[in-house]
Design a protein around this motif. Structure first.
Motif, short mmCIF file in Angstrom:
data_model
loop_
_atom_site.label_atom_id
_atom_site.label_comp_id
_atom_site.label_asym_id
_atom_site.label_seq_id
_atom_site.Cartn_x
_atom_site.Cartn_y
_atom_site.Cartn_z
N ILE A 1 0.83 -1.21 0.00
CA ILE A 1 0.00 0.00 0.00
C ILE A 1 0.87 1.26 0.00
O ILE A 1 0.51 2.28 -0.60
CB ILE A 1 -0.95 -0.01 1.21
CG1 ILE A 1 -1.97 -1.14 1.07
CG2 ILE A 1 -1.67 1.34 1.37
CD1 ILE A 1 -2.82 -1.36 2.30
N HIS A 2 2.03 1.17 0.66
CA HIS A 2 2.94 2.31 0.78
C HIS A 2 4.21 2.07 -0.05
O HIS A 2 5.33 2.31 0.40
CB HIS A 2 3.30 2.56 2.24
CG HIS A 2 2.13 2.85 3.11
ND1 HIS A 2 1.34 1.86 3.68
CD2 HIS A 2 1.57 4.03 3.50
CE1 HIS A 2 0.38 2.41 4.40
NE2 HIS A 2 0.48 3.72 4.30
N THR A 3 4.02 1.61 -1.25
CA THR A 3 5.15 1.24 -2.10
C THR A 3 6.07 2.42 -2.39
O THR A 3 5.62 3.54 -2.64
CB THR A 3 4.64 0.68 -3.45
OG1 THR A 3 3.89 -0.50 -3.20
CG2 THR A 3 5.80 0.33 -4.36
N ARG A 4 7.38 2.12 -2.37
CA ARG A 4 8.39 3.08 -2.81
C ARG A 4 9.34 2.37 -3.77
O ARG A 4 9.47 1.14 -3.74
CB ARG A 4 9.17 3.63 -1.62
CG ARG A 4 9.81 2.58 -0.75
CD ARG A 4 10.72 3.16 0.31
NE ARG A 4 11.85 3.84 -0.26
CZ ARG A 4 13.07 3.84 0.31
NH1 ARG A 4 13.28 3.19 1.44
NH2 ARG A 4 14.06 4.47 -0.25
N TRP A 5 9.97 3.14 -4.64
CA TRP A 5 10.93 2.58 -5.59
C TRP A 5 12.34 2.73 -5.03
O TRP A 5 12.63 3.63 -4.24
CB TRP A 5 10.82 3.26 -6.94
CG TRP A 5 9.42 3.35 -7.47
CD1 TRP A 5 8.76 4.48 -7.85
CD2 TRP A 5 8.49 2.28 -7.64
NE1 TRP A 5 7.48 4.19 -8.25
CE2 TRP A 5 7.29 2.84 -8.13
CE3 TRP A 5 8.53 0.91 -7.42
CZ2 TRP A 5 6.16 2.08 -8.42
CZ3 TRP A 5 7.40 0.15 -7.70
CH2 TRP A 5 6.25 0.72 -8.19
N HIS A 6 13.22 1.82 -5.45
CA HIS A 6 14.59 1.79 -4.94
C HIS A 6 15.56 1.95 -6.11
O HIS A 6 15.48 1.21 -7.10
CB HIS A 6 14.84 0.47 -4.22
CG HIS A 6 13.95 0.29 -3.02
ND1 HIS A 6 14.34 0.62 -1.74
CD2 HIS A 6 12.66 -0.14 -2.90
CE1 HIS A 6 13.35 0.39 -0.90
NE2 HIS A 6 12.32 -0.08 -1.57
N LYS A 7 16.46 2.92 -5.97
CA LYS A 7 17.40 3.26 -7.03
C LYS A 7 18.72 2.50 -6.80
O LYS A 7 19.42 2.74 -5.81
CB LYS A 7 17.67 4.76 -7.06
CG LYS A 7 16.40 5.62 -7.04
CD LYS A 7 15.53 5.39 -8.25
CE LYS A 7 14.31 6.32 -8.23
NZ LYS A 7 13.39 6.09 -9.37
N LEU A 8 19.02 1.60 -7.71
CA LEU A 8 20.19 0.74 -7.57
C LEU A 8 20.93 0.62 -8.89
O LEU A 8 20.33 0.69 -9.96
CB LEU A 8 19.76 -0.66 -7.11
CG LEU A 8 18.94 -0.76 -5.82
CD1 LEU A 8 18.36 -2.15 -5.66
CD2 LEU A 8 19.80 -0.41 -4.61
#
Length: 289
Positions: free
Chosen positions: A166-173
């Motif tokens: 519900i509280h999705t965030r994206w991760h920069k890798l």
């Protein structure tokens, strides 16, 4: 001589029940053993570091993925050690991937037959990982799991998962496989698998094999957030790797650079690092199988 390493508080009492069964089986077969009960986080690593200096050290690991991780990180001389898996943890994801029995008696049957085989593990700079190295969603779930009080076990895990979705965030890798070109990714999650699943059965790396000398690398890229709940079933069945938003690779080594504040998890243990250099290790870790 067998060394039994057990967390007396593990598995909501399952570890101590498993210990009693193991002791009865060993006593019945007139086999000597020493029981080492852990008292704190990291104690299993300390115990293993001490006892693995002696030749022909047989360690029976009573617990789950977290206990197994502590023990493999304590091995000082792999030539001396053979590990026996006696699953009594919450998830038991690695034994599902390795084909080891999930019941105590069946696990002891395998151990007492004495057949030894090599399985792989992942070396991450100064630490080892037996099952899966993860970044992204699975770390967010574990962080939420640690603070969520009302639930327990798998219910608690899936409640943490739903909250995270519900509280999705994206991760920069930035990801580099073997000697390939670096790839900048905005990801939902990344799984670097020796084993297949996390959280008691979610097959993040469904095609991983624990003794094939390869890492299974699964990248789930940024997608429309509104579609994530509808794609949850795919993650629970391993079908996400066939979808357009996912990429699946194989390799022997992986470099990951964190481009934001993301953290990692290795066998469920969360840690922070800006750069990870990991590779598969073969023909080193002996187990009863």
């Amino acid at each position: 001589m067998y060394h039994i390493i057990v967390n007396p508080n593990g598995g909501k009492g399952k570890s101590l029940k498993a210990l009693e069964t193991v002791k009865k089986i060993l006593d019945y077969n007139f086999i000597e053993y020493i029981v080492h009960q852990t008292e704190r986080v990291g104690h299993a690593t300390e115990i293993t570091r001490r006892i693995s200096t002696a030749p022909d050290t047989k360690i029976l690991m009573l617990g789950g993925d977290g206990s197994y991780n502590e023990i493999i990180n304590g091995i000082t001389d792999f030539d001396n050690v053979t590990l026996g898996f006696v699953p009594c943890g919450t998830g038991n994801d690695f034994v599902s991937a390795s084909g080891h029995p999930k019941t105590v008696k069946a696990a002891m049957d395998v151990i007492l037959k004495g057949n030894e085989e090599y399985i792989d593990f992942i070396q991450l700079d100064d630490r080892r990982c037996l099952n899966i190295l993860g970044a992204g969603m699975d770390v967010d779930v574990l962080l939420k799991y640690a603070e969520m009080k009302p639930f327990h076990g798998k219910v608690k895990y899936y409640a943490s998962l739903i909250y995270t979705l519900i509280h999705t965030r994206w991760h920069k890798l930035r990801l580099t496989i073997d000697d390939g070109e670096p790839m900048d990714k905005s990801t939902f999650m990344i799984g670097i698998g020796n084993g297949r699943s996390i959280g008691g059965g979610m097959p993040i790396c469904p095609n991983a094999v624990v003794d094939d000398g390869k890492l299974s690398i699964v990248v789930v890229n940024e997608m429309k957030k509104a579609l994530i709940p509808f794609r949850l079933a795919g993650f629970l069945t391993g079908k996400h790797v066939t979808k357009s938003y996912a990429e699946e690779f194989e390799g022997k080594s992986v470099k990951i650079e964190v481009l934001d504040d993301s953290k990692f998890e290795a066998d469920g243990e969360v840690f922070a690092s800006k750069f990870i250099n990991c590779h598969i290790v073969t023909n080193t870790l002996k187990v009863f199988r």
